[in-house]
Scaffold this motif. Structure first.
Motif, PDB file in Angstrom:
ATOM      1  N   SER A  94      33.522  63.405 124.297  1.00  0.00           N
ATOM      2  CA  SER A  94      33.933  62.721 123.075  1.00  0.00           C
ATOM      3  C   SER A  94      32.697  62.566 122.204  1.00  0.00           C
ATOM      4  N   SER A  95      32.916  62.471 120.924  1.00  0.00           N
ATOM      5  CA  SER A  95      31.799  62.327 120.011  1.00  0.00           C
ATOM      6  C   SER A  95      31.385  60.874 119.843  1.00  0.00           C
ATOM      7  N   VAL A  96      32.004  59.968 120.586  1.00  0.00           N
ATOM      8  CA  VAL A  96      31.670  58.553 120.501  1.00  0.00           C
ATOM      9  C   VAL A  96      30.286  58.354 121.110  1.00  0.00           C
ATOM     10  N   PRO A  97      29.418  57.607 120.436  1.00  0.00           N
ATOM     11  CA  PRO A  97      28.092  57.377 120.997  1.00  0.00           C
ATOM     12  C   PRO A  97      28.174  56.591 122.306  1.00  0.00           C
ATOM     13  N   LEU A  98      27.093  56.635 123.036  1.00  0.00           N
ATOM     14  CA  LEU A  98      27.051  55.920 124.307  1.00  0.00           C
ATOM     15  C   LEU A  98      27.210  54.418 124.089  1.00  0.00           C
ATOM     16  N   PRO A  99      27.995  53.751 124.948  1.00  0.00           N
ATOM     17  CA  PRO A  99      28.071  52.287 124.859  1.00  0.00           C
ATOM     18  C   PRO A  99      26.721  51.666 125.202  1.00  0.00           C
ATOM     19  N   PRO A 100      26.396  50.514 124.627  1.00  0.00           N
ATOM     20  CA  PRO A 100      25.090  49.883 124.896  1.00  0.00           C
ATOM     21  C   PRO A 100      24.836  49.632 126.380  1.00  0.00           C
ATOM     22  N   GLY A 101      25.877  49.281 127.129  1.00  0.00           N
ATOM     23  CA  GLY A 101      25.700  49.040 128.561  1.00  0.00           C
ATOM     24  C   GLY A 101      25.274  50.291 129.305  1.00  0.00           C
ATOM     25  N   MET A 102      25.840  51.426 128.905  1.00  0.00           N
ATOM     26  CA  MET A 102      25.484  52.685 129.558  1.00  0.00           C
ATOM     27  C   MET A 102      24.068  53.116 129.174  1.00  0.00           C
ATOM     28  N   VAL A 103      23.701  52.899 127.917  1.00  0.00           N
ATOM     29  CA  VAL A 103      22.337  53.213 127.484  1.00  0.00           C
ATOM     30  C   VAL A 103      21.349  52.369 128.279  1.00  0.00           C
ATOM     31  N   LEU A 104      21.653  51.074 128.419  1.00  0.00           N
ATOM     32  CA  LEU A 104      20.780  50.183 129.180  1.00  0.00           C
ATOM     33  C   LEU A 104      20.688  50.613 130.642  1.00  0.00           C
ATOM     34  N   ALA A 105      21.817  51.008 131.233  1.00  0.00           N
ATOM     35  CA  ALA A 105      21.809  51.459 132.637  1.00  0.00           C
ATOM     36  C   ALA A 105      20.948  52.706 132.794  1.00  0.00           C
ATOM     37  N   HIS A 106      21.084  53.659 131.866  1.00  0.00           N
ATOM     38  CA  HIS A 106      20.253  54.868 131.927  1.00  0.00           C
ATOM     39  C   HIS A 106      18.776  54.519 131.749  1.00  0.00           C
ATOM     40  N   LEU A 107      18.462  53.634 130.833  1.00  0.00           N
ATOM     41  CA  LEU A 107      17.060  53.254 130.596  1.00  0.00           C
ATOM     42  C   LEU A 107      16.447  52.577 131.809  1.00  0.00           C
ATOM     43  N   VAL A 108      17.140  51.574 132.350  1.00  0.00           N
ATOM     44  CA  VAL A 108      16.591  50.833 133.499  1.00  0.00           C
ATOM     45  C   VAL A 108      16.453  51.746 134.709  1.00  0.00           C
ATOM     46  N   ALA A 109      17.507  52.484 135.029  1.00  0.00           N
ATOM     47  CA  ALA A 109      17.448  53.380 136.189  1.00  0.00           C
ATOM     48  C   ALA A 109      16.396  54.461 135.986  1.00  0.00           C
ATOM     49  N   GLY A 110      16.308  54.997 134.773  1.00  0.00           N
ATOM     50  CA  GLY A 110      15.318  56.036 134.493  1.00  0.00           C
ATOM     51  C   GLY A 110      13.894  55.528 134.597  1.00  0.00           C
ATOM     52  N   LEU A 111      13.632  54.325 134.067  1.00  0.00           N
ATOM     53  CA  LEU A 111      12.268  53.781 134.124  1.00  0.00           C
ATOM     54  C   LEU A 111      11.868  53.386 135.544  1.00  0.00           C
ATOM     55  N   VAL A 112      12.789  52.811 136.297  1.00  0.00           N
ATOM     56  CA  VAL A 112      12.477  52.466 137.696  1.00  0.00           C
ATOM     57  C   VAL A 112      12.223  53.740 138.501  1.00  0.00           C
ATOM     58  N   THR A 113      13.042  54.758 138.271  1.00  0.00           N
ATOM     59  CA  THR A 113      12.848  56.027 138.969  1.00  0.00           C
ATOM     60  C   THR A 113      11.545  56.696 138.539  1.00  0.00           C
ATOM     61  N   ALA A 114      11.202  56.587 137.260  1.00  0.00           N
ATOM     62  CA  ALA A 114       9.932  57.159 136.784  1.00  0.00           C
ATOM     63  C   ALA A 114       8.746  56.464 137.450  1.00  0.00           C
ATOM     64  N   LEU A 115       8.829  55.146 137.629  1.00  0.00           N
ATOM     65  CA  LEU A 115       7.759  54.429 138.355  1.00  0.00           C
ATOM     66  C   LEU A 115       7.647  54.950 139.780  1.00  0.00           C
ATOM     67  N   TRP A 116       8.785  55.152 140.427  1.00  0.00           N
ATOM     68  CA  TRP A 116       8.793  55.638 141.802  1.00  0.00           C
ATOM     69  C   TRP A 116       8.223  57.054 141.872  1.00  0.00           C
ATOM     70  N   LEU A 117       8.644  57.922 140.936  1.00  0.00           N
ATOM     71  CA  LEU A 117       8.123  59.289 140.922  1.00  0.00           C
ATOM     72  C   LEU A 117       6.628  59.314 140.607  1.00  0.00           C
ATOM     73  N   ARG A 118       6.162  58.443 139.723  1.00  0.00           N
ATOM     74  CA  ARG A 118       4.727  58.381 139.407  1.00  0.00           C
ATOM     75  C   ARG A 118       3.931  57.971 140.642  1.00  0.00           C
TER      76      ARG A 118
END
Length: 188
Positions: A94-118
């Motif tokens: 769908s062309s609907v932008p990401l809901p704020p909750g999903m954006v936040l989930a991607h950001l938090v999970a991505g940053l925590v995973t990036a810390l772990w990978l670093r």
């Protein structure tokens, strides 16, 4: 210092595995169904190509986080564009932008995973530098890894040339014959 051969491939593989697993898990939880196998394979291929291209020198947290977050959002849209597993027909895009909750989930999970990978990146490079300095207990392991993992099997001349070095006798032994190495193969 850059990593070559097996070290580079393994780093790219770990990054792809972590990134893809995180994205599939988040997408499955949020969408209620798992992405299709073609979507997962396409995502794995794309992430692996990018990860392999970036797996040369040691990477710092900002680069790892930027690539991981970019891959997360790219995989999200890829998974939305292709049909989900068990769903036939139209894609769920769908062309609907990401809901704020999903954006936040991607950001938090991505940053925590990036810390772990670093942390893993720093540990791998620390071990490689430690081994390269020739720490005595690991010296044998380092040369074993060099010979078996990094030197390709298609170039045996590298190993043979090291074994056929000319050994010069000591000054007092000028007329003696020194034969080292395996015996020459006989026709019998």
């Amino acid at each position: 210092m850059t990593s070559q051969g097996f070290a580079r491939e393994s780093r790219a593989g770990v990054f792809t595995l972590v990134c893809l697993s995180l994205s599939v898990l988040l997408h499955t939880v949020a969408a209620g169904s798992m992405p299709s196998a073609p979507a997962i394979l396409a995502g794995a291929g794309l992430v692996l190509v990018v990860a392999f291209a970036l797996a040369g020198p040691e990477r710092r947290f900002p680069v790892i986080a930027a690539v991981l977050l970019g891959a997360q959002f790219g995989l999200h849209y890829l998974f939305e564009a292709l049909p989900h597993a068990g769903h036939h027909g139209e894609a769920a895009f769908s062309s609907v932008p990401l809901p704020p909750g999903m954006v936040l989930a991607h950001l938090v999970a991505g940053l925590v995973t990036a810390l772990w990978l670093r942390g893993g990146e720093a540990a791998a490079w620390r071990l490689l530098r430690w081994m390269a300095r020739g720490v005595a207990p690991l010296r044998g392991l380092w040369f074993f890894l060099l010979r078996t993992l990094i030197v390709p099997a298609t170039r045996p001349a590298l190993l043979v040339s090291a074994a056929r070095r000319v050994v010069r006798p000591a000054p007092g032994w000028r007329h003696s014959v020194i034969r080292r190495g395996p015996p020459a193969s006989s026709p019998a």
